[in-house]
Write a protein that holds these residues in place. Structure first.
Motif, PDB file in Angstrom:
ATOM      1  N   GLY A  23       0.812  -1.214   0.000  1.00 44.55           N
ATOM      2  CA  GLY A  23       0.000   0.000   0.000  1.00 44.55           C
ATOM      3  C   GLY A  23       0.845   1.263   0.000  1.00 44.55           C
ATOM      4  O   GLY A  23       0.548   2.224  -0.728  1.00 44.55           O
ATOM      5  N   PHE A  24       1.916   1.272   0.806  1.00 42.99           N
ATOM      6  CA  PHE A  24       2.789   2.459   0.852  1.00 42.99           C
ATOM      7  C   PHE A  24       3.501   2.664  -0.488  1.00 42.99           C
ATOM      8  O   PHE A  24       3.673   3.801  -0.940  1.00 42.99           O
ATOM      9  CB  PHE A  24       3.808   2.306   1.980  1.00 42.99           C
ATOM     10  N   THR A  25       3.936   1.572  -1.110  1.00 44.73           N
ATOM     11  CA  THR A  25       4.597   1.688  -2.411  1.00 44.73           C
ATOM     12  C   THR A  25       3.618   2.182  -3.469  1.00 44.73           C
ATOM     13  O   THR A  25       3.981   2.979  -4.349  1.00 44.73           O
ATOM     14  CB  THR A  25       5.182   0.335  -2.835  1.00 44.73           C
ATOM     15  N   LEU A  26       2.365   1.734  -3.386  1.00 43.68           N
ATOM     16  CA  LEU A  26       1.343   2.208  -4.315  1.00 43.68           C
ATOM     17  C   LEU A  26       1.107   3.701  -4.150  1.00 43.68           C
ATOM     18  O   LEU A  26       0.960   4.434  -5.138  1.00 43.68           O
ATOM     19  CB  LEU A  26       0.043   1.434  -4.086  1.00 43.68           C
ATOM     20  N   LEU A  27       1.090   4.172  -2.903  1.00 43.48           N
ATOM     21  CA  LEU A  27       0.936   5.609  -2.661  1.00 43.48           C
ATOM     22  C   LEU A  27       2.121   6.393  -3.218  1.00 43.48           C
ATOM     23  O   LEU A  27       1.946   7.492  -3.764  1.00 43.48           O
ATOM     24  CB  LEU A  27       0.787   5.869  -1.157  1.00 43.48           C
ATOM     25  N   ALA A  28       3.333   5.838  -3.074  1.00 54.38           N
ATOM     26  CA  ALA A  28       4.521   6.499  -3.633  1.00 54.38           C
ATOM     27  C   ALA A  28       4.427   6.575  -5.150  1.00 54.38           C
ATOM     28  O   ALA A  28       4.796   7.586  -5.766  1.00 54.38           O
ATOM     29  CB  ALA A  28       5.781   5.745  -3.208  1.00 54.38           C
ATOM     30  N   LYS A  29       3.913   5.518  -5.766  1.00 52.16           N
ATOM     31  CA  LYS A  29       3.726   5.528  -7.219  1.00 52.16           C
ATOM     32  C   LYS A  29       2.760   6.628  -7.621  1.00 52.16           C
ATOM     33  O   LYS A  29       3.013   7.392  -8.569  1.00 52.16           O
ATOM     34  CB  LYS A  29       3.204   4.167  -7.673  1.00 52.16           C
TER      35      LYS A  29
END
Length: 303
Positions: A218-224
């Protein structure tokens, strides 16, 4: 057809540069795929990388669906290289270089490239969603295609603009830019629209609930998404402010070059985040395991 000699030389130079980028890209893809195969073998057999060669690697290729898709991917990549290579060889010999032949070679290479992306979708996180597998794979495939067209055109434009700015001058340069920009904008707009729709669906399928956002996936998706926002902003500025001025203002071409280069850099960072996402466990699985642990009173820890 009625272009000047300078524009014809520019066309030949741009074609040569793009083909070189394609060959480099296919080479990198081959090396990365080989590394991916070694990593997958190490994970499946719980072995260090230096012990994966031989029977463990052969077992992954022969006995797993992932290995079968990997072989299909490499065969399609090889076929793509053969098609492009034969087209270039024919052009070098000045044989079979009719417009029909050129269109056939490019269309065949494009179709094979689409096949390569399909093998990625068939082994993606979406393919693991048993209840909505067909829809998830189809959405993931459209997402990959749209990203390929958009990011590919960005790099094509970013690498070609310096040559264009050097080769042409004055009104001729402005007219060429004014002719190229709308084609790029149309492709980018269609791609971005597809990415937004499929991205929402893919995000829902892999995250499912709000609480799952608080996971590495989820955090990586937000960074994307944080990288995509300025990328879209630059694209909108190019479309609404730079493009209408290309035919009249000299500085608009310089701004176009800067903004497209910035977009290409941001797009590369977005692809990096996508690579991280594909290596992480989907957020829905992490969240469901945490809920199950809370209900059963069990505690899971990574060692």
């Amino acid at each position: 057809r009625d272009a000047s000699e300078a524009v014809r030389r520019l066309r030949e130079g741009l074609t040569s540069r793009v083909l070189k980028v394609i060959w480099v890209g296919m080479g990198l893809f081959l090396v990365a795929s080989a590394g991916q195969l070694l990593m997958q073998t190490a994970v499946v057999h719980d072995l260090p990388l230096y012990k994966t060669l031989g029977s463990p690697l052969a077992s992954v290729l022969k006995d797993t669906d992932w290995g079968h898709l990997w072989l299909w991917r490499m065969n399609l990549l090889l076929a793509m290289a053969v098609v492009l290579g034969s087209g270039l060889a024919a052009a070098a010999r000045q044989q079979s270089t009719s417009k029909f032949f050129q269109v056939f070679v490019r269309s065949a290479a494009l179709a094979l490239g689409g096949g390569v992306l399909l093998t990625l979708s068939l082994s993606s996180h979406g393919a693991a969603l048993t209840q909505v597998r067909a829809a998830a794979v189809f959405s993931d495939y459209l997402h990959l295609l749209a990203a390929g067209f958009w990011v590919g055109s960005l790099f094509h434009f970013a690498l070609g603009l310096p040559m264009l700015m050097r080769s042409l001058a004055g009104e001729e340069r402005r007219s060429v830019l004014a002719a190229m920009a709308p084609r790029f904008s149309t492709l980018a707009t269609l791609s971005v629209g597809t990415l937004i729709i499929t991205g929402i669906y893919n995000g829902w399928a892999q995250v499912t609930v709000i609480s799952a956002v608080a996971t590495p996936y989820g955090f990586t998706l937000l960074a994307k998404l944080a990288l995509v926002a300025p990328l879209l902003l630059l694209g909108a500025f190019n479309l609404l402010w730079v493009r209408p001025r290309l035919a009249k203002e000299e500085r608009a071409g310089r701004w176009l070059r800067r903004f497209v280069t910035g977009e290409a850099i941001l797009a590369a960072l977005v692809l990096l985040s996508v690579g991280l996402l594909s290596s992480l466990e989907p957020a829905r699985q992490v969240a469901s395991r945490q809920v199950a642990a809370q209900q059963s009173g069990l505690v899971f820890r990574d060692l």
